[in-house]
Motif scaffolding. Sequence first.
Motif, PDB file in Angstrom:
ATOM      1  N   SER A   1     -53.947 -21.391  38.121  1.00  0.00           N
ATOM      2  CA  SER A   1     -55.512 -21.003  38.628  1.00  0.00           C
ATOM      3  C   SER A   1     -55.913 -19.470  38.288  1.00  0.00           C
ATOM      4  CB  SER A   1     -55.194 -20.992  40.259  1.00  0.00           C
ATOM      5  OG  SER A   1     -54.438 -19.586  40.879  1.00  0.00           O
ATOM      6  N   TYR A   2     -57.184 -19.177  38.512  1.00  0.00           N
ATOM      7  CA  TYR A   2     -57.533 -17.888  38.251  1.00  0.00           C
ATOM      8  C   TYR A   2     -58.292 -17.205  39.283  1.00  0.00           C
ATOM      9  CZ  TYR A   2     -61.670 -20.840  37.211  1.00  0.00           C
ATOM     10  OH  TYR A   2     -62.662 -21.722  37.211  1.00  0.00           O
ATOM     11  N   VAL A   3     -58.288 -15.982  39.380  1.00  0.00           N
ATOM     12  CA  VAL A   3     -59.030 -15.448  40.414  1.00  0.00           C
ATOM     13  C   VAL A   3     -60.409 -15.039  40.505  1.00  0.00           C
ATOM     14  CG1 VAL A   3     -58.798 -13.350  42.015  1.00  0.00           C
ATOM     15  CG2 VAL A   3     -56.795 -14.230  41.110  1.00  0.00           C
ATOM     16  N   VAL A   4     -61.091 -15.534  41.374  1.00  0.00           N
ATOM     17  CA  VAL A   4     -62.357 -15.471  41.293  1.00  0.00           C
ATOM     18  C   VAL A   4     -63.074 -14.174  42.275  1.00  0.00           C
ATOM     19  CG1 VAL A   4     -62.848 -17.710  40.373  1.00  0.00           C
ATOM     20  CG2 VAL A   4     -63.029 -17.218  42.987  1.00  0.00           C
TER      21      VAL A   4
ATOM     22  N   GLU B   1     -60.411  -9.502  34.334  1.00  0.00           N
ATOM     23  CA  GLU B   1     -60.380  -9.052  35.576  1.00  0.00           C
ATOM     24  C   GLU B   1     -59.573  -9.837  36.367  1.00  0.00           C
ATOM     25  OE1 GLU B   1     -61.548  -6.481  38.635  1.00  0.00           O
ATOM     26  OE2 GLU B   1     -61.777  -6.266  36.417  1.00  0.00           O
ATOM     27  N   SER B   2     -59.413 -10.979  36.386  1.00  0.00           N
ATOM     28  CA  SER B   2     -58.584 -12.091  37.159  1.00  0.00           C
ATOM     29  C   SER B   2     -57.103 -11.785  37.016  1.00  0.00           C
ATOM     30  CB  SER B   2     -58.810 -13.686  36.782  1.00  0.00           C
ATOM     31  OG  SER B   2     -57.909 -14.228  37.409  1.00  0.00           O
ATOM     32  N   GLU B   3     -56.672 -11.458  35.545  1.00  0.00           N
ATOM     33  CA  GLU B   3     -55.381 -10.913  35.380  1.00  0.00           C
ATOM     34  C   GLU B   3     -55.189  -9.646  35.891  1.00  0.00           C
ATOM     35  OE1 GLU B   3     -52.936 -13.113  34.402  1.00  0.00           O
ATOM     36  OE2 GLU B   3     -54.669 -14.746  34.006  1.00  0.00           O
ATOM     37  N   ARG B   4     -56.007  -8.689  36.046  1.00  0.00           N
ATOM     38  CA  ARG B   4     -55.964  -7.414  36.546  1.00  0.00           C
ATOM     39  C   ARG B   4     -55.556  -7.423  37.890  1.00  0.00           C
ATOM     40  NH1 ARG B   4     -57.794  -3.672  39.634  1.00  0.00           N
ATOM     41  NH2 ARG B   4     -59.553  -4.983  40.188  1.00  0.00           N
ATOM     42  N   ILE B   5     -56.271  -8.615  38.622  1.00  0.00           N
ATOM     43  CA  ILE B   5     -56.031  -8.444  40.113  1.00  0.00           C
ATOM     44  C   ILE B   5     -54.521  -9.242  40.392  1.00  0.00           C
ATOM     45  CG2 ILE B   5     -56.799  -9.789  42.260  1.00  0.00           C
ATOM     46  CD1 ILE B   5     -59.616  -9.463  40.935  1.00  0.00           C
TER      47      ILE B   5
ATOM     48  N   LYS C   1     -52.124  -8.849  38.481  1.00  0.00           N
ATOM     49  CA  LYS C   1     -51.038  -7.734  38.326  1.00  0.00           C
ATOM     50  C   LYS C   1     -50.982  -6.982  39.201  1.00  0.00           C
ATOM     51  CE  LYS C   1     -49.536  -4.808  34.551  1.00  0.00           C
ATOM     52  NZ  LYS C   1     -48.880  -4.002  35.341  1.00  0.00           N
ATOM     53  N   SER C   2     -52.038  -6.672  39.819  1.00  0.00           N
ATOM     54  CA  SER C   2     -51.865  -5.564  41.061  1.00  0.00           C
ATOM     55  C   SER C   2     -51.239  -6.144  42.289  1.00  0.00           C
ATOM     56  CB  SER C   2     -53.380  -5.205  41.553  1.00  0.00           C
ATOM     57  OG  SER C   2     -54.258  -6.524  41.935  1.00  0.00           O
ATOM     58  N   VAL C   3     -51.368  -7.193  42.681  1.00  0.00           N
ATOM     59  CA  VAL C   3     -50.491  -7.823  43.562  1.00  0.00           C
ATOM     60  C   VAL C   3     -49.061  -7.978  43.143  1.00  0.00           C
ATOM     61  CG1 VAL C   3     -50.271  -9.971  45.065  1.00  0.00           C
ATOM     62  CG2 VAL C   3     -52.630  -9.303  44.452  1.00  0.00           C
TER      63      VAL C   3
ATOM     64  N   GLN D   1     -43.562  -5.421  43.683  1.00  0.00           N
ATOM     65  CA  GLN D   1     -42.203  -4.663  42.686  1.00  0.00           C
ATOM     66  C   GLN D   1     -42.011  -3.094  43.089  1.00  0.00           C
ATOM     67  OE1 GLN D   1     -40.189  -5.969  40.759  1.00  0.00           O
ATOM     68  NE2 GLN D   1     -41.280  -8.310  40.721  1.00  0.00           N
ATOM     69  N   SER D   2     -43.153  -2.738  43.899  1.00  0.00           N
ATOM     70  CA  SER D   2     -42.898  -1.109  44.310  1.00  0.00           C
ATOM     71  C   SER D   2     -42.397  -1.287  45.617  1.00  0.00           C
ATOM     72  CB  SER D   2     -44.386  -0.587  44.280  1.00  0.00           C
ATOM     73  OG  SER D   2     -45.333  -1.313  45.170  1.00  0.00           O
ATOM     74  N   LEU D   3     -42.045  -2.300  46.401  1.00  0.00           N
ATOM     75  CA  LEU D   3     -41.699  -2.208  47.829  1.00  0.00           C
ATOM     76  C   LEU D   3     -40.360  -2.193  47.420  1.00  0.00           C
ATOM     77  CD1 LEU D   3     -43.694  -5.315  49.276  1.00  0.00           C
ATOM     78  CD2 LEU D   3     -44.033  -2.864  49.568  1.00  0.00           C
TER      79      LEU D   3
END
Length: 323
Positions: A275-278, A305-309, A311-313, A318-320
């Motif tokens: 899928s891709y983020v919309v 922009e979809s891939e950026r979102i 990656k942010s998630v 990973q930062s947890l």
Amino acid sequence: MKRIIYTVVLLLLCTASFAQVKKRKTPTKKAPVTAPVSSAPQPTTAAPVSTAPASTPATTAKKTKIKTPPKDGFTVRKDVDSAVMVPYADVREEDVYYSKRIWREIDLRDTVNSVLNSEKSKLIEILLDAIGNEELTVYSPKDTVQGKVLEDNDSFKIALSSQEALRNARGLTEGSADATTGKLSDPTLKRFRPDDFQKFRIKEDWILDIKRSVFEPRIIGIAPMKMVEGNWQPVFWVYYDDVREMLSKQRLVNPSNDASVLTYDDFFVRRLFASYVVKETNPANKNIVDILGLTDPKDPRKLYESERIKKSVSDFEQSLWEY
């Protein structure tokens, strides 16, 4: 002298014990008893005549057994056990430390997602059959006030009847005029064409449960999409928890393994789709195309922009943890 006497006595005892011989009893044969022969003449009786009808060939013929057709291999099982549905873990609102809402679109023309549109089983047919049998509640994709469409809505506020949902999915035909009276006939539902539904939109929440220390997605709703006036638009929304039990009983066609017992619920819960983020939650409540001001839906900046979102998630997860 005494010793000689003792030895003589012992010898006598031994010879006496060996001298005893058991007499064998021989059975005596009894003479056979013969009946006395009578010289009187015996009366003759006629043989009884049978009055039963002769058996016909039809009754004597063996009954042919109906042969059960053989099993076609080892992968003919079509149904699955409903107990395979793994229930979600209970999450309390006070345990949700972080939440992020994301909207995705699943394109069935993608090879990975083509299993939802296979010839043997189509997801859109499963949904519409359940709606037609009034087994599923669907919700409007639009907010309407006095017949005016305000904006897109996916918060499950306006429930639709089964006829309204089918009308949104299949559309209505134009009424034909009667040749004699000139009156228009009532419009009817168009012929159902599954190929019109090539996309599905899902709404999900990524939550961090601090009680279980788990960061996971939860699908909230799913909507089939149809091309309307040059744009892909959802025709109705379905609450995923309502449809999940039904999807867990439908076997998914797995091209990699014919003996697989994966269900449609497994396909979504195990994240087997591409899928891709919309859209993501934002103050303006706009999707990626509107935020970037794109006019071409095939503009590659939408995918960036979809891939950026995504990656942010992933970066937040990973930062947890520390390794």
